[in-house]
Design an enzyme around this catalytic site. Sequence first.
Site, short mmCIF file in Angstrom:
data_model
loop_
_atom_site.label_atom_id
_atom_site.label_comp_id
_atom_site.label_asym_id
_atom_site.label_seq_id
_atom_site.Cartn_x
_atom_site.Cartn_y
_atom_site.Cartn_z
N ASP A 33 1.43 -1.08 -0.23
CA ASP A 33 -0.39 -0.10 -0.01
C ASP A 33 0.76 1.15 -0.44
OD1 ASP A 33 -1.43 1.97 0.30
OD2 ASP A 33 -2.84 0.69 1.72
N CYS A 73 -6.27 4.22 -3.07
CA CYS A 73 -6.63 2.50 -2.43
C CYS A 73 -6.93 1.84 -3.63
CB CYS A 73 -6.86 2.89 -1.48
SG CYS A 73 -5.16 2.95 -0.43
N HIS A 123 -10.23 -3.29 1.56
CA HIS A 123 -11.29 -2.31 1.39
C HIS A 123 -11.68 -2.08 -0.06
CE1 HIS A 123 -9.47 2.20 1.94
NE2 HIS A 123 -10.58 2.15 1.85
N ASP A 280 -0.85 -0.25 -5.21
CA ASP A 280 -1.56 0.40 -4.92
C ASP A 280 -1.47 1.19 -5.77
OD1 ASP A 280 -1.50 1.19 -2.87
OD2 ASP A 280 -3.47 0.60 -1.83
#
Length: 471
Positions: A33, A73, A123, A280
């Site tokens: 991330d 994200c 997410h 991401d």
Amino acid sequence: MLLGWVLLLLFSCSKKAELPTDRKPNVIILLADQWRAQATAYAGDPNVKTPNIDRLASQSINFRNAVSGMPVCCPFRASLMTGQRPLTHGVFMNDVQLDTNAVSLGKVFAAAGYRTGYIGKWHLDGHGRLQFIPPGERRQGFQYWKGNECTHNYNESVYYDNADSSRLIWEGYDAFAQTEDAIGYLTQNAEKEDPFLLVLSWGTPHAPYHTAPEAYRSQYDSAAMVLRPNVPDQMAGRVKKDLSGYYAHATALDDMVGKIRNSLTQNQLDENTIILLTADHGDLLGSQGAYKKQQPYEESIRVPMLYYVPSDLGGKPGPRNALMNSEDIMPSLLGLCNIPVPETVEGMDFSKDILGLEAIQDTLALITCVQPFGQWNKPRHGAREYRGLRTLRYTYTRDLNGPWLLFDNETDPYQLNNLIGKPEFASLSGHLDELLSRQLQETNDAFLPGLEYIAQWGYPLDETGTVPYFH
């Protein structure tokens, strides 16, 4: 049952992969991330220590121009899962739910006979960042589950174990515990005949930057950090401090990559397992005077994109120049596994390029911000909707008022010189704008104000312009 028939119908009219083997390899996706492409030693960062990833890069197909087409994200993750662009799957902001009827990566691999597993940050559910995601359609085809929706508390963080709705806590630093669970998954599945797809999704090196274990933080002296030239002098102290923490997270993940590879070797899986390492989106970390993502600068949109394909499966390691985008990942993995690509997919299958059979000549990628939110939602921060192109040489973006940014990334790699408005570049700007218009037309993107898309999809906004989320 109905979903199975729908998938079967989609596959029956899908694009067929034409690759030299019928073997079904295992697939591991290692997803970080907010790890920008520039922040690895193999990419030239003078500060960071990433020996395991450097070794992986030397043995992999490296899409060194890969981008996160909408560098946030949830939009990236939805594109990874569906092979679609944000205005198609509708996840163009954080904390909204991906359609549970989506033809997703987990569902397609499961329908092709794969065992599917997901560990770490998800997410894509939109029901609250610490809420239980029950087995079934909200898990998008993943059978084994040790996940959470989203948390940036990386020490003793919340997760859920398969069908257990109890809040559980990863012991210690969660990237370590998640990796150990992934190693357990590999060991348990090593001798099974059916192949597997495993996603290991780490929350780091996303902020907070200073929460990696001390053994990693102590490896970096903030005073010694070498800054990118596009970091303003007045931000130098803060950025050096934050970079040292960011790199500590990165080096911790690098060790986890080494552990995963050792496990593959010990379980005799290394010769039939594809590894994809990516992120991401990136992190500006002071570049252009900003932090985090959303913006169309290199540190925000560029991501690592390494495909390790064992030689037995036809992998041809080396650099690739083509601009792989987020929606291209799903069809490329399907192509490598000889699984037909559903017609719902909008991305390009790069598998033949990965295998050295056919070079991809498409050398541009769309970059998008549908509606700025969160830390980039204020006009005083330069927030704006944009559409843009990243070509092999140039980055061009247009906002709702017209041309905004034009950079020659060959002569100006740190994007310090905006060429918009300079007479000698008017022709180039006009050409790229025409090319962008053509791409938007082909992708059915009317480039409307962001609030019109918010209304179209019925998303609520709070006072910060962000979809609210609840723990």
